[in-house]
Each structure stands twice: as C-alpha cells, then as structure tokens.
Design a protein around this motif. Sequence first.
Motif, PDB file in Angstrom:
ATOM      1  N   UNK A  61     -11.418  17.277  64.811  1.00 48.42           N
ATOM      2  CA  UNK A  61     -10.207  16.578  64.356  1.00 48.42           C
ATOM      3  C   UNK A  61     -10.494  15.188  63.815  1.00 48.42           C
ATOM      4  N   UNK A  62     -11.567  15.097  63.055  1.00 48.23           N
ATOM      5  CA  UNK A  62     -11.988  13.817  62.486  1.00 48.23           C
ATOM      6  C   UNK A  62     -12.800  14.119  61.224  1.00 48.23           C
ATOM      7  N   UNK A  63     -12.275  13.839  60.019  1.00 50.18           N
ATOM      8  CA  UNK A  63     -12.992  14.186  58.784  1.00 50.18           C
ATOM      9  C   UNK A  63     -14.389  13.584  58.684  1.00 50.18           C
ATOM     10  N   UNK A  89      -4.813  22.421  54.382  1.00 53.97           N
ATOM     11  CA  UNK A  89      -4.433  21.772  53.113  1.00 53.97           C
ATOM     12  C   UNK A  89      -4.916  20.333  53.077  1.00 53.97           C
ATOM     13  N   UNK A  90      -4.790  19.627  54.201  1.00 51.14           N
ATOM     14  CA  UNK A  90      -5.279  18.254  54.287  1.00 51.14           C
ATOM     15  C   UNK A  90      -6.790  18.196  54.105  1.00 51.14           C
ATOM     16  N   UNK A  91      -7.510  19.083  54.790  1.00 52.76           N
ATOM     17  CA  UNK A  91      -8.968  19.074  54.681  1.00 52.76           C
ATOM     18  C   UNK A  91      -9.415  19.419  53.261  1.00 52.76           C
ATOM     19  N   UNK A  92      -8.708  20.334  52.606  1.00 49.24           N
ATOM     20  CA  UNK A  92      -9.036  20.657  51.213  1.00 49.24           C
ATOM     21  C   UNK A  92      -8.839  19.441  50.327  1.00 49.24           C
ATOM     22  N   UNK A  93      -7.806  18.648  50.605  1.00 49.52           N
ATOM     23  CA  UNK A  93      -7.563  17.439  49.816  1.00 49.52           C
ATOM     24  C   UNK A  93      -8.643  16.388  50.051  1.00 49.52           C
ATOM     25  N   UNK A  94      -9.366  16.502  51.166  1.00 51.65           N
ATOM     26  CA  UNK A  94     -10.454  15.580  51.481  1.00 51.65           C
ATOM     27  C   UNK A  94     -11.798  16.064  50.951  1.00 51.65           C
ATOM     28  N   UNK A  95     -11.805  17.189  50.221  1.00 48.16           N
ATOM     29  CA  UNK A  95     -13.031  17.680  49.605  1.00 48.16           C
ATOM     30  C   UNK A  95     -13.726  18.809  50.326  1.00 48.16           C
ATOM     31  N   UNK A  96     -13.208  19.262  51.459  1.00 43.43           N
ATOM     32  CA  UNK A  96     -13.789  20.419  52.157  1.00 43.43           C
ATOM     33  C   UNK A  96     -13.318  21.671  51.429  1.00 43.43           C
ATOM     34  N   UNK A 383      -6.099   9.088  70.237  1.00 44.40           N
ATOM     35  CA  UNK A 383      -6.725   7.879  69.692  1.00 44.40           C
ATOM     36  C   UNK A 383      -6.721   7.918  68.175  1.00 44.40           C
ATOM     37  N   UNK A 384      -6.609   6.755  67.566  1.00 45.71           N
ATOM     38  CA  UNK A 384      -6.573   6.680  66.114  1.00 45.71           C
ATOM     39  C   UNK A 384      -7.963   6.679  65.488  1.00 45.71           C
ATOM     40  N   UNK A 385      -8.984   6.371  66.285  1.00 41.96           N
ATOM     41  CA  UNK A 385     -10.347   6.374  65.748  1.00 41.96           C
ATOM     42  C   UNK A 385     -11.345   6.636  66.860  1.00 41.96           C
ATOM     43  N   UNK A 396     -20.304   2.761  63.299  1.00 47.85           N
ATOM     44  CA  UNK A 396     -19.182   2.963  62.395  1.00 47.85           C
ATOM     45  C   UNK A 396     -17.916   3.289  63.155  1.00 47.85           C
ATOM     46  N   UNK A 397     -16.830   3.446  62.401  1.00 49.48           N
ATOM     47  CA  UNK A 397     -15.526   3.811  62.961  1.00 49.48           C
ATOM     48  C   UNK A 397     -14.985   4.975  62.151  1.00 49.48           C
ATOM     49  N   UNK A 398     -14.527   5.998  62.836  1.00 46.99           N
ATOM     50  CA  UNK A 398     -14.111   7.219  62.157  1.00 46.99           C
ATOM     51  C   UNK A 398     -12.667   7.543  62.531  1.00 46.99           C
ATOM     52  N   UNK A 399     -11.727   7.459  61.583  1.00 51.16           N
ATOM     53  CA  UNK A 399     -10.332   7.801  61.898  1.00 51.16           C
ATOM     54  C   UNK A 399     -10.191   9.260  62.297  1.00 51.16           C
ATOM     55  N   UNK A 400      -9.425   9.494  63.329  1.00 49.49           N
ATOM     56  CA  UNK A 400      -9.061  10.853  63.711  1.00 49.49           C
ATOM     57  C   UNK A 400      -7.918  11.316  62.805  1.00 49.49           C
ATOM     58  N   UNK A 401      -7.487  12.572  62.971  1.00 52.01           N
ATOM     59  CA  UNK A 401      -6.305  13.017  62.239  1.00 52.01           C
ATOM     60  C   UNK A 401      -5.133  12.073  62.512  1.00 52.01           C
ATOM     61  N   UNK A 402      -4.967  11.712  63.771  1.00 53.15           N
ATOM     62  CA  UNK A 402      -3.872  10.814  64.132  1.00 53.15           C
ATOM     63  C   UNK A 402      -4.022   9.485  63.405  1.00 53.15           C
ATOM     64  N   UNK A 403      -5.252   8.970  63.345  1.00 54.11           N
ATOM     65  CA  UNK A 403      -5.477   7.701  62.656  1.00 54.11           C
ATOM     66  C   UNK A 403      -5.227   7.776  61.165  1.00 54.11           C
ATOM     67  N   UNK A 404      -5.360   8.977  60.599  1.00 51.13           N
ATOM     68  CA  UNK A 404      -5.078   9.176  59.178  1.00 51.13           C
ATOM     69  C   UNK A 404      -3.600   9.495  58.932  1.00 51.13           C
TER      70      UNK A 404
END
Length: 409
Positions: A61-63, A89-96, A383-385, A396-404
């Motif tokens: 759950x974190x791109x 659909x969200x993951x496809x929009x992120x390039x997956x 958590x947001x990240x 680094x810091x990685x946004x979760x789905x919630x953070x996005x």
Amino acid sequence: MRVAPGEASRDRHDRLRRALGGEPLPLALVDLDALDHNVEALLAPVRASGKTLRIASKSIRCPVLLRYLLDRGGAAVRGLMAYSCAEARFLASQGFDDLLIAYPTAQLHDARLVAEANLAGARVSLAVDCAEHLAVASRAAVNLAATIPVIIDVDVSYRLLGGRAHLGVRRSPLHTARQVGALAAQIASYPGLSLGGVLAYEAHLAGLPDHSPLSPLLDVPRRAVKELSRAPVLALRREIQAELARLGLSAPVFNGGGTGSVPWSVQDPALTEITAGSGFLDSHLFDHYRGVELRPAAFFALQITRRPAPGFVTCQGGGFVASGSAGPDRLPLPYLPEGLSLLGMEGAGEVQTPLRVPAGLDLALGAPVFFRHAKAGELAEHFQEYLLVRGDRIEGRAPTYRGAGHRFI
C-alpha cells in the motif's frame, strides 16, 4: 523475537533510535536492510523454478515501495496483484502496467475503472467467478470500446464429505475443473472480454502457520491438515489445466501461492507465477512458518508517556488491530526494546497501550517503543508515510495510499 543474524536486539533498537532522532511520534518505518533480505529470501525459490513472482499490493500500500520491490526483483518479478478496481486504476495512473485484481466486483462503476485503465495502455485483469461478474465487466468494456482480460477465481480449499466439510477461506463458488471450464467457455459470448487466466490461491496453506505460541497443542493437527491438503490442490490445478486444453482454451496466467507457501508453490508445474506480499515487510503473523526465513522490516513507533506503576509504562496510541477472526494474534506486538509485553486485560488501545516492563529495563518518558503489526498492509492505513531507514539514517520518505489521499477499502 526475530532480529537480523549478527545483530542483537539491543543493537537494532539503538540503531533505529538513532535513525529516528527527533522525529515526532507516532510514526511508521521500513528497515530497508531487512526488506532487501526478504526480497532475496522470497525470490530465491522463484528464480530457481523459472517462474515469476507477482507482488500483492494490499500488503504494501505504498507506490514508492512497490516500485522499489519491482526494481530490486528485476526479471523475476511480474506485476502487481491489486485488491480493488479503484486501487488498480490508481496504480495504473502511477505507471504500473501489469495488474491483476484478485477480488471480483458486481458494480459497473468499478468495472468501468478497469476498462479505463486498459484503454490507457495498462494490462489490468479482473477476477470473476460467475456469469454476473462477466456481464458487469462486459458492459463496462463495451461502453468504452475496451477489452478486459478476466481471471477465473477458483476455490482450492480442502473439502471433505462432498463439500460438507470445508477447510479454507470462502473465496469462490467454483470448486471443480468442470465448473472452471464451463465459465471459461462462456467468456467468448461476452463482448469486450478475454480469458486472462486462472487464480487458484491456496489460502489454507499460505495463511496457516506451522506453529502458534497461542495454541501450541494444535501445532500437530495444523501441520497434518496442511500436509493432507497439498495433494488435492495440485490435483485440482492439474485438472483445470487439462479441462481448458480439452476446450481448446489456455490460461496465459495461472496464479497461486502466498508468502507462507512460496517454496512449495513454485514446485507446481501448473502455475506460471506465484504471489507474495506480506513476507516483504514480515508482519508478525509470519513468524511461525517453516521454510520461510524472513526478517521483520516494518514497524510503528509510539512514545512512552506514563509510568502508571512500578514495572509498567504506557504508550500513546497503538490500537492498530488486524482484520480476521478476533483473537490475541490480531494485536500488534511490542518488539523493541526486548522483553515488553501487552497486558491481557487491556491489549492495544486506541489512545493508550500499557506495557509490562521486565526487571532491569529502565525506559524514559518520551522514548520510542517499536511495534510490529499483525498484517503488513494494514499498517499503512494508519500512517501517511513510511520513513525508509537504512543503517542508522533515514534514506527517504514514502507516502502510503492514505498519504496520497486515497483509501481503497
């Protein structure tokens, strides 16, 4: 408690504390050194088998982490297994661009999202197990002049007495090769759909530990059930393969497996790919599987706010209880510093979590306590990240789905 070989629990605790520095608590983090170990541990049998591994996105759950795993796995990793149409659909929009949605939908809106993702250039397959699913997917595909590959989801649970005894999850009404073949033959009559493959996930093997410290007397029967149920799974997959061939059909994707069964699943000649997800972050439900050597990689940290009595401390927050059948194994576990334990009468609370402290351990107010969640992906909903830690620094810091800004369940 499991720590990295050669790293004592006290050393790991000190390293993680140094990495956090003055970061505000609560927070969630991923130890990249442990994550890298888990990637190699899960991929070694997959590479040896010549199959590929598909990453279960619900366990991450974190791109940013999904890309990290795909890059690190290289050619041995093929795409993602999503858990909802909106998430895919969200993951496809992120390039997956290679996604298998493992859970069906009966809503036209959901199926339309899948059609849109395929129109945009990704390959997004959708699980189905009945004609109603086919009708909804076909309508969405036709409305957008798209093609949706569908994956037939099969229940491979251990069934006895003509199905009156069912050991496993309730995933699908399809239990035989003939039923699978009959549904596969119908696909051609639904415009906009194509047969993408078969999903035959052995949840009763991949999700059942070999040992439980909460019920050790059940270890022997638990392992016996797993041993007895392996042959029927192999036979059913082989029969499905033969039935599709008899009908002149083929399954480009034949998916099975999970973190708890990777070494066994890769030996099945019917499967083209294996799925795993939770093992990358190694939530604590996977501590008691044989043949899977993983390291805890995901944690959340809470601050100590009180000492309510000698031998006790209280942390702020912490009520991150996992889904599934209610029980103490669904609670998060204090991990570091070593020796802390939850109280049976209180468990992990929404606003506070009291802990019993072993003799000789002195904990300051404000100090972090590191916990492990029971289920890897569910931690990201709180958590947001994720802070990405390597060694004793934040890399680094990685946004979760919630953070996005998303919530797909």
